[in-house]
Design a protein around this motif. Structure first.
Motif, PDB file in Angstrom:
ATOM      1  N   GLU A 226       2.056  56.493 -18.249  1.00  0.00           N
ATOM      2  CA  GLU A 226       3.162  55.692 -18.783  1.00  0.00           C
ATOM      3  C   GLU A 226       2.685  54.641 -19.784  1.00  0.00           C
ATOM      4  O   GLU A 226       3.333  54.396 -20.800  1.00  0.00           O
ATOM      5  CB  GLU A 226       3.921  55.019 -17.637  1.00  0.00           C
ATOM      6  N   LYS A 227       1.523  54.021 -19.517  1.00  0.00           N
ATOM      7  CA  LYS A 227       1.053  52.946 -20.389  1.00  0.00           C
ATOM      8  C   LYS A 227       0.653  53.445 -21.776  1.00  0.00           C
ATOM      9  O   LYS A 227       0.517  52.657 -22.699  1.00  0.00           O
ATOM     10  CB  LYS A 227      -0.124  52.222 -19.742  1.00  0.00           C
TER      11      LYS A 227
ATOM     12  N   ASP B   8      13.178  51.705 -20.474  1.00  0.00           N
ATOM     13  CA  ASP B   8      13.168  51.567 -19.015  1.00  0.00           C
ATOM     14  C   ASP B   8      14.214  52.454 -18.356  1.00  0.00           C
ATOM     15  O   ASP B   8      14.034  52.905 -17.227  1.00  0.00           O
ATOM     16  CB  ASP B   8      13.412  50.108 -18.623  1.00  0.00           C
TER      17      ASP B   8
ATOM     18  N   LYS C  13       7.156  59.494 -13.216  1.00  0.00           N
ATOM     19  CA  LYS C  13       6.770  58.173 -12.729  1.00  0.00           C
ATOM     20  C   LYS C  13       6.118  58.288 -11.352  1.00  0.00           C
ATOM     21  O   LYS C  13       5.389  57.414 -10.919  1.00  0.00           O
ATOM     22  CB  LYS C  13       8.001  57.271 -12.634  1.00  0.00           C
TER      23      LYS C  13
ATOM     24  N   HIS D  78      10.005  59.555 -17.216  1.00  0.00           N
ATOM     25  CA  HIS D  78      10.002  58.536 -18.258  1.00  0.00           C
ATOM     26  C   HIS D  78      11.072  58.869 -19.298  1.00  0.00           C
ATOM     27  O   HIS D  78      11.209  60.024 -19.706  1.00  0.00           O
ATOM     28  CB  HIS D  78       8.640  58.479 -18.950  1.00  0.00           C
TER      29      HIS D  78
ATOM     30  N   HIS E 153       9.974  54.275 -25.878  1.00  0.00           N
ATOM     31  CA  HIS E 153       9.880  54.478 -24.440  1.00  0.00           C
ATOM     32  C   HIS E 153      10.737  53.401 -23.803  1.00  0.00           C
ATOM     33  O   HIS E 153      10.456  52.207 -23.942  1.00  0.00           O
ATOM     34  CB  HIS E 153       8.422  54.360 -23.985  1.00  0.00           C
TER      35      HIS E 153
ATOM     36  N   LEU F 214       2.397  56.130 -23.288  1.00  0.00           N
ATOM     37  CA  LEU F 214       3.485  56.923 -23.863  1.00  0.00           C
ATOM     38  C   LEU F 214       3.938  56.393 -25.217  1.00  0.00           C
ATOM     39  O   LEU F 214       4.289  57.180 -26.109  1.00  0.00           O
ATOM     40  CB  LEU F 214       4.662  56.975 -22.889  1.00  0.00           C
TER      41      LEU F 214
END
Length: 306
Positions: free
Chosen positions: A257-258, A178, A146, A160, A176, A260
């Motif tokens: 991340e967007k 949080d 991250k 992540h 995925h 994954l």
């Protein structure tokens, strides 16, 4: 032995459209504008684009790619089919750089093509896994970063988190997430695993109360060197992660991340369409292509970012 990619639909545009039509329109052509099947006619002529139809109900022209992840693409369809086969036949994935070299396109084009194909592999309407007598193994792993790890920080908070559910002898489903606290994981597990299922985990605290929600909860104490107790183990989900991590670290190396959720969908798809379940490379590719319907992914919405 001739190369698989020498098949006509991997080399010829007309044959590529016929192949895709057989997958997307198994019962005959369907107008994407009005839904008519009875009045769709293929247009002929030297100047006509391959695969072009006209619907004489709504008077509009279309191809099988309309309303799919292939719509508005400037890449030839037979090259799309090659890319789909290469992704589906590569157990740990194929990098954008490798795909670009094989197809003779730019790395940006190959990157975007692979994301469109991953989008086709996503299936978001799956019923809960397991059931009476079934076993589902549950585990989580960490991938990527991250950001920079804070000085003197401990644990995996800077990475992540991915949660995976694997039914023994069946399918895998990854998310995925949080975080890996019980409050992060339990709602997902309850929504995706039937109550009559026996679940297996390690001794992590977030799984302590699973027995309240499922038929049984078995766990092993990895911290004490315990990995298998009778039928209680998480070797199946750990085997899934061994492929996932080799692919993510060795092939893709970096994942924003967007994006994954698409990468985990890719690894889930190949696992759920594996040889042991009777699905070979050709059928796996067809299964992926059948998922292109009703999905669009534009370059603007993804942005160029390896």
């Amino acid at each position: 032995m001739a190369s698989v990619l020498n098949q006509t639909f991997f080399q010829d545009e007309e044959a590529a459209y016929e192949k895709l039509e057989s997958i997307v329109w198994p019962h005959g052509p369907v107008c994407p504008h009005c839904g008519s099947m009875d009045r769709m006619r293929r247009l002929q002529g030297k100047a006509t684009r391959p695969g072009l139809y006209k619907c004489y109900a709504c008077r509009k022209q279309s191809r099988v790619t309309v309303g799919t992840v292939f719509e508005s693409s400037h890449i030839k369809l037979h090259m799309w089919l090659q890319a789909a086969y290469l992704m589906c036949a590569s157990k740990k994935g194929i990098s954008s750089n490798q795909l670009a070299r094989v197809l003779g396109v730019t790395v940006k084009t190959a990157w975007f093509m692979s994301h469109r194909l991953r989008e086709a592999m996503i299936n978001g309407n799956l019923p809960p896994m397991g059931g009476d007598g079934a076993v589902v193994e549950i585990d989580e792993t960490y991938i990527g970063k991250k950001g920079e790890k804070p000085k003197n920080a401990r644990g995996y908070a800077h990475k992540h988190a991915v949660l995976t559910l694997v039914q023994r002898g069946g399918s895998a489903r990854s998310f995925h997430v949080d975080g890996t606290k019980a409050s992060d994981l339990l709602p997902i597990i309850k929504a995706n695993v039937q109550p009559g299922t026996r679940v297996m985990t390690d001794e992590a605290g977030q799984y302590t109360h699973l027995a309240k929600h499922f038929a049984a909860h078995g766990f092993t104490r990895h911290g004490s060197g315990e990995y298998v107790v009778g039928e209680t183990h998480t070797n199946t989900v750990e085997g899934y992660y061994s492929v996932f991590k080799r692919g993510m670290k060795g092939i893709y190396q970096h994942c924003a991340e967007k994006h994954l959720h698409r990468y985990v969908a890719e690894f889930d798809f190949r696992y759920n369409n594996r040889i042991r379940l009777g699905v070979d490379d050709a059928q796996r590719t067809e299964n992926a292509l059948s998922g292109i319907i009703g999905k669009r992914l534009t370059y603007r919405s993804t942005h160029w970012s390896l």
